[in-house]
Design an enzyme around this catalytic site. Structure first.
Site, PDB file in Angstrom:
ATOM      1  CG  ASP A 176      -1.997   1.001   1.193  1.00 52.07           C
ATOM      2  OD1 ASP A 176      -2.371   1.366   0.088  1.00 52.07           O
ATOM      3  OD2 ASP A 176      -2.454   1.440   2.262  1.00 52.07           O
TER       4      ASP A 176
ATOM      5  CB  CYS B 118     -21.900  -6.874  -6.819  1.00 50.07           C
ATOM      6  SG  CYS B 118     -20.470  -6.308  -5.885  1.00 50.07           S
TER       7      CYS B 118
ATOM      8  CB  CYS C 140     -26.250  -5.934  -3.874  1.00 54.41           C
ATOM      9  SG  CYS C 140     -25.832  -5.058  -2.369  1.00 54.41           S
TER      10      CYS C 140
ATOM     11  CB  CYS D  85     -21.663   6.443  -0.232  1.00 46.11           C
ATOM     12  SG  CYS D  85     -20.300   7.627  -0.199  1.00 46.11           S
TER      13      CYS D  85
ATOM     14  CB  CYS E  35     -14.047   9.028  -0.613  1.00 46.07           C
ATOM     15  SG  CYS E  35     -13.674   7.661   0.487  1.00 46.07           S
TER      16      CYS E  35
ATOM     17  CB  CYS F 136     -15.843   6.639   5.966  1.00 44.99           C
ATOM     18  SG  CYS F 136     -17.570   6.219   5.632  1.00 44.99           S
TER      19      CYS F 136
ATOM     20  CB  CYS G 108     -20.565  -5.077   1.885  1.00 43.67           C
ATOM     21  SG  CYS G 108     -20.324  -6.342   0.623  1.00 43.67           S
TER      22      CYS G 108
HETATM   23  S1  SF4 Z   1     -22.699  -3.699  -0.830  1.00 44.65           S
HETATM   24 FE1  SF4 Z   1     -21.208  -5.301  -1.350  1.00 44.65          FE
HETATM   25  S2  SF4 Z   1     -22.370  -6.784  -2.601  1.00 44.65           S
HETATM   26 FE2  SF4 Z   1     -23.581  -4.886  -2.502  1.00 44.65          FE
HETATM   27  S3  SF4 Z   1     -22.960  -3.802  -4.396  1.00 44.65           S
HETATM   28 FE3  SF4 Z   1     -21.666  -3.046  -2.724  1.00 44.65          FE
HETATM   29  S4  SF4 Z   1     -19.824  -4.287  -2.830  1.00 44.65           S
HETATM   30 FE4  SF4 Z   1     -21.387  -5.365  -4.028  1.00 44.65          FE
END
Ligand code: SF4
Length: 382
Positions: free
Chosen positions: A150, A205, A208, A215, A231, A258, A265
């Site tokens: 990183d 994903c 979703c 956010c 962000c 954050c 998720c």
């Molecule tokens: S919350 Fe997780 S599963 Fe849902 S769109 Fe975002 S990254 Fe993908």
């Protein structure tokens, strides 16, 4: 194919098994190997930079070529070994702290010791073992390897995706089907022709959009694209200047980073916790009072954040962020007094944030959180 090549192949396969063993011994949960072809990332990276989504992170622009061509970063590199290590400490209850406006929310990766040193050291140890073992396979090859964590221009998520460690979610972080996303990534660049991971994990994903919707600052202009300038991680950590006023109310009590997009998720439920002592919270930072942290003088800040990622923003950045948090806390005479007491001895940057916080504290009508519009800042400027 000569018998020598077959024997080399077998030995490299065996070496990969050994690397997996050393990685687990060193506390990594998973390891995978990718090639160095990052050309598929080129258009995405260039478009992101062209839109100035990287804000003041000039190094993103400066080292784009090295990101796209890992062999420019470390000549001779043929493979990237990607490793991941869980960092979320148990019982740190992110949602509970986010719902307590008098508490400070510190991103869960930064509660303990800074991960850079720990991970780099462990990667260097693994690299050494690889070198010793590989010199028996390639007597005439000068083995050349370099660990990264990183701090260098490495496209770590695409590399880890190719290496089989997970897919890149709509929030732009890597997600592992079994482990979620609360993990650090590290890499070892090597000139050894190690066998590649053959199957890239599928993106799960689906429909979703939870991370995009949760956010607080609406930082995703579209799925898989982050406008860093909006962000909260960028605003509270990377951004050296004032926090734009339009974001201050919605920052709430998030004073260092954050985690909202990860916390929401579904792949992080249940979360995978770290077993590392070094990543356990220090000084009660997992649910400390904003006021308590704001009262630290510089010497206390320096003493208590030694060896922590929080050091990175300096005392001025720390006070700036805490002032915003205090402005968002429920009106309280003790908070207002602390803000007034600190004001004469701070920089103009912090003073301006303190003034904002006092105005918030004293005028409840200002406290209504307005819904952010999509384009409140000039996106063409850094
Ligand atoms: S919350 Fe997780 S599963 Fe849902 S769109 Fe975002 S990254 Fe993908």
């Amino acid at each position: 194919v000569s018998s020598r090549e077959i024997s080399e192949e077998n030995q490299l396969d065996k070496l990969v098994g050994q690397i997996e063993g050393w990685a687990h011994e060193a506390g990594f949960q998973q390891v995978g190997i990718s090639d160095v072809d990052m050309q598929n990332e080129q258009s995405r990276l260039r478009a992101w930079l062209d839109k100035r989504y990287h804000g003041s992170m000039r190094w993103m622009e400066k080292h784009a070529d090295k990101r796209l061509q890992p062999e420019l970063l470390h000549p001779g590199t043929l493979r990237i070994i990607s490793l991941r290590m869980n960092y979320l400490p148990e019982n740190t209850e992110p949602v509970k702290v986010l719902k307590s406006p008098e508490k400070a929310y510190v991103s869960r990766y930064a509660l303990g010791r800074d991960y850079h040193k720990l991970i780099r050291k462990r990667l260097a140890n693994i690299a050494k073992k690889i070198e010793t073992e590989a010199s028996a396979i390639y007597a005439d090859l000068k083995i050349s390897q370099r660990p990264f964590v990183d701090s260098a221009p490495v496209l770590e998520r695409p590399a880890a995706h190719k290496a089989g460690l997970g897919w890149i979610g709509k929030h732009t972080l890597l997600i592992n089907e079994n482990a979620g996303s609360f993990f650090f990534l590290g890499e070892i660049f090597t000139n050894l022709p190690l066998p590649l991971n053959r199957k890239k994990p599928q993106n799960l994903c689906g429909d979703c959009r939870a991370c995009l919707q949760i956010c607080p600052t609406d930082a995703f202009p579209e799925p898989y694209v982050l406008d860093a300038r909006r962000c909260i991680s960028y605003l509270t950590i990377e951004n050296p200047g004032p926090i734009p006023e339009e974001f201050r109310q919605v920052m709430g009590n998030r004073v260092f980073g954050c985690d909202d997009c990860q916390v929401i998720c579904p792949w992080n439920k249940p979360a995978n916790f770290t077993l590392e002592d070094d990543f356990q919270p220090r000084h009660g930072l997992e649910s400390q009072e904003l006021l308590e942290l704001f009262r630290w003088d510089e010497a206390t800040y320096l003493a208590l954040t030694e060896g922590s990622a929080i050091r990175r923003i300096g005392y001025e950045g720390w006070l700036r962020n805490l002032a915003v948090g205090l402005g968002n806390a429920a009106p309280d005479e003790k908070i207002q007094q602390a803000l007034r007491e600190k004001r004469p001895n701070v920089s103009p940057l912090v003073a301006e944030h303190i003034d904002w916080a006092l105005a918030q504290q004293q005028n409840p009508r200002r406290r209504r959180i307005r819904k952010l519009r999509r384009e409140p800042i000039d996106r063409t400027r850094g």
